[in-house]
Write an enzyme that holds these catalytic residues in place. Structure first.
Site, mmCIF file in Angstrom:
data_model
loop_
_atom_site.group_PDB
_atom_site.id
_atom_site.type_symbol
_atom_site.label_atom_id
_atom_site.label_comp_id
_atom_site.label_asym_id
_atom_site.label_seq_id
_atom_site.Cartn_x
_atom_site.Cartn_y
_atom_site.Cartn_z
ATOM 1 N N ASN A 38 0.868 -1.186 0.000
ATOM 2 C CA ASN A 38 0.000 0.000 0.000
ATOM 3 C C ASN A 38 0.900 1.230 0.000
ATOM 4 O O ASN A 38 1.461 1.587 1.028
ATOM 5 C CB ASN A 38 -0.895 -0.023 1.245
ATOM 6 C CG ASN A 38 -1.803 1.189 1.306
ATOM 7 O OD1 ASN A 38 -2.040 1.851 0.302
ATOM 8 N ND2 ASN A 38 -2.309 1.484 2.498
ATOM 9 N N TRP A 39 1.028 1.825 -1.172
ATOM 10 C CA TRP A 39 1.962 2.955 -1.283
ATOM 11 C C TRP A 39 1.428 4.219 -0.618
ATOM 12 O O TRP A 39 2.180 5.155 -0.387
ATOM 13 C CB TRP A 39 2.231 3.269 -2.761
ATOM 14 C CG TRP A 39 2.973 2.198 -3.502
ATOM 15 C CD1 TRP A 39 3.426 0.989 -3.013
ATOM 16 C CD2 TRP A 39 3.368 2.250 -4.881
ATOM 17 N NE1 TRP A 39 4.065 0.293 -4.006
ATOM 18 C CE2 TRP A 39 4.040 1.042 -5.173
ATOM 19 C CE3 TRP A 39 3.211 3.185 -5.897
ATOM 20 C CZ2 TRP A 39 4.557 0.766 -6.432
ATOM 21 C CZ3 TRP A 39 3.723 2.908 -7.149
ATOM 22 C CH2 TRP A 39 4.394 1.714 -7.406
ATOM 23 N N LYS A 40 0.134 4.270 -0.378
ATOM 24 C CA LYS A 40 -0.487 5.493 0.169
ATOM 25 C C LYS A 40 -0.124 6.683 -0.724
ATOM 26 O O LYS A 40 -0.061 6.544 -1.943
ATOM 27 C CB LYS A 40 -0.068 5.719 1.624
ATOM 28 C CG LYS A 40 -0.210 4.458 2.473
ATOM 29 C CD LYS A 40 -0.048 4.725 3.930
ATOM 30 C CE LYS A 40 0.024 3.400 4.689
ATOM 31 N NZ LYS A 40 -0.093 3.537 6.119
ATOM 32 N N HIS B 136 -9.702 1.225 4.604
ATOM 33 C CA HIS B 136 -8.445 1.475 5.319
ATOM 34 C C HIS B 136 -8.708 2.445 6.470
ATOM 35 O O HIS B 136 -9.477 3.400 6.319
ATOM 36 C CB HIS B 136 -7.385 2.040 4.366
ATOM 37 C CG HIS B 136 -6.005 1.975 4.949
ATOM 38 N ND1 HIS B 136 -5.574 2.860 5.905
ATOM 39 C CD2 HIS B 136 -4.981 1.106 4.748
ATOM 40 C CE1 HIS B 136 -4.339 2.547 6.263
ATOM 41 N NE2 HIS B 136 -3.955 1.481 5.569
ATOM 42 N N GLU C 276 -7.046 4.801 7.620
ATOM 43 C CA GLU C 276 -6.739 6.212 7.334
ATOM 44 C C GLU C 276 -7.922 6.888 6.655
ATOM 45 O O GLU C 276 -8.244 8.043 6.933
ATOM 46 C CB GLU C 276 -5.462 6.306 6.486
ATOM 47 C CG GLU C 276 -4.233 5.981 7.332
ATOM 48 C CD GLU C 276 -3.043 5.441 6.552
ATOM 49 O OE1 GLU C 276 -3.018 5.536 5.315
ATOM 50 O OE2 GLU C 276 -2.132 4.908 7.215
ATOM 51 N N GLU D 61 -5.934 -4.944 10.321
ATOM 52 C CA GLU D 61 -4.873 -3.961 10.549
ATOM 53 C C GLU D 61 -5.140 -3.192 11.839
ATOM 54 O O GLU D 61 -5.861 -2.184 11.834
ATOM 55 C CB GLU D 61 -4.846 -2.957 9.398
ATOM 56 C CG GLU D 61 -4.593 -3.572 8.041
ATOM 57 C CD GLU D 61 -3.972 -2.540 7.127
ATOM 58 O OE1 GLU D 61 -2.821 -2.728 6.755
ATOM 59 O OE2 GLU D 61 -4.632 -1.526 6.835
ATOM 60 N N GLY E 61 2.143 1.946 10.693
ATOM 61 C CA GLY E 61 3.114 3.039 10.559
ATOM 62 C C GLY E 61 3.794 3.417 11.859
ATOM 63 O O GLY E 61 4.452 4.444 11.950
ATOM 64 N N SER F 130 3.010 -2.540 10.342
ATOM 65 C CA SER F 130 4.459 -2.628 10.510
ATOM 66 C C SER F 130 5.037 -4.009 10.152
ATOM 67 O O SER F 130 5.942 -4.506 10.824
ATOM 68 C CB SER F 130 4.868 -2.212 11.929
ATOM 69 O OG SER F 130 4.471 -0.869 12.182
ATOM 70 N N GLY G 2 2.625 -1.278 4.305
ATOM 71 C CA GLY G 2 2.766 0.126 3.932
ATOM 72 C C GLY G 2 4.225 0.476 3.707
ATOM 73 O O GLY G 2 4.790 0.257 2.636
ATOM 74 N N GLY G 3 4.867 1.008 4.757
ATOM 75 C CA GLY G 3 6.237 1.527 4.658
ATOM 76 C C GLY G 3 7.214 0.588 3.953
ATOM 77 O O GLY G 3 7.963 1.016 3.059
HETATM 78 C C1 PEP Z 1 -0.854 0.064 5.853
HETATM 79 O O1 PEP Z 1 -0.526 0.741 4.900
HETATM 80 O O2 PEP Z 1 -2.023 -0.278 5.986
HETATM 81 C C2 PEP Z 1 0.160 -0.338 6.816
HETATM 82 C C3 PEP Z 1 -0.061 -1.411 7.533
HETATM 83 O O3 PEP Z 1 1.290 0.418 6.915
HETATM 84 P P1 PEP Z 1 2.675 0.003 7.653
HETATM 85 O O4 PEP Z 1 3.083 -1.325 7.077
HETATM 86 O O5 PEP Z 1 3.618 1.096 7.314
HETATM 87 O O6 PEP Z 1 2.385 -0.109 9.113
#
Ligand code: PEP
Length: 250
Positions: A9-11, A95, A97, A167, A173, A213, A234-235
């Site tokens: 998930n590049w966001k 999501h 966010e 999640e 994050g 994470s 994500g990251g």
């Molecule tokens: C996400 O983008 O939903 C996510 C879980 O991010 P991260 O892996 O950075 O925690």
């Protein structure tokens, strides 16, 4: 048999050049059997990234959102029809966010899910509790309700197009990961809800991903758990070396 899936998930990250460089590395990865890799890409890059993965049968591209209406006077929005017309047939919905910043409610998400399914999309539906909810001991009911409120009006046949992603918000994050045991416990709980509402076969066939994470150092341990069928990342999905290693952790 349900699939293993690694979703990146590049966001709202990466320049176009960085995106191209990343995907050109990821298409070279030797993806394990029974595994799909899905990249959740910002709207402006979708068509180009889709073109870039066309030769990699196990890698596909998803949108990070879609609108609940098919078309009309919704300035700035993107419809499932527009996405389909450029070859995109997967969307991430729910999501945390978007639930928080765009105030997306369970009802709105149900509408988006219905619109996406009607257009033949695969939906990656996210759920997960806040730290306060977990500390109050309500997390199992909270997550079950998120799924019930947006997805339990669906017919059993629609679930072939649904992937769930658990999640926990406190792990997204933050660098804090749910332990494999905490994640497994919630995934088993989610699968039980599906078995009770629908049937055990449907529950067994639904992929449930963990997000929060995920990184090369913890992916293998998480993915080895019985009810964890992959990750929403994500990251660590922004770096070719890290995401490649995560993909190879199945
Ligand atoms: C996400 O983008 O939903 C996510 C879980 O991010 P991260 O892996 O950075 O925690």
């Amino acid at each position: 048999m349900r699939k293993n899936i690694a979703v990146g998930n590049w966001k709202m990250n990466l320049s176009f050049d960085d995106a191209k460089a990343l995907v050109s590395e990821l298409v070279k990865v030797d993806v394990p059997d029974n595994t799909d890799v899905i990249l959740g890409v910002p709207y402006p890059y979708l068509a180009q990234m889709n073109e870039m993965v066309s030769g990699a049968s196990k890698v596909s591209i998803a949108a990070q959102n879609c609108h609940e209406k098919e078309k009309g006077a919704y300035t700035g929005e993107v419809s499932t029809g527009m996405l389909s017309s450029i070859g995109i047939n997967t969307v991430i919905l729910g999501h945390s966010e978007r639930r928080e910043y765009q105030k997306e409610s369970a009802e709105l998400l149900a509408e988006k899910v219905n619109t996406a399914l009607a257009a033949g999309f695969r939906v990656i539906f996210c759920c997960g509790e806040s730290l306060t909810t977990r500390e109050s001991g309500q997390h199992f009911d909270y997550v079950a309700d998120q799924i019930k409120d947006s997805l339990f009006d669906l017919d059993a046949s629609a679930w072939k197009q649904i992937v769930l992603a658990y999640e926990p918000i406190w792990a997204i994050g933050t660098g804090v990961t749910a332990s494999p045991e905490q994640a497994q416990e919630m995934h088993a709980h989610i699968r039980k809800q599906l078995a009770e509402k629908y049937n055990q076969d449907l529950a067994n066939d639904t992929s449930i991903l963990y997000g929060g994470s995920v990184k090369p150092a913890n992916a293998e341990q998480l993915f080895s758990k019985e009810d964890i069928d992959g990750g929403l990342v994500g990251g660590a999905s922004l770096k070719a070396a890290d995401f490649s290693q995560i993909i190879k952790s199945f």
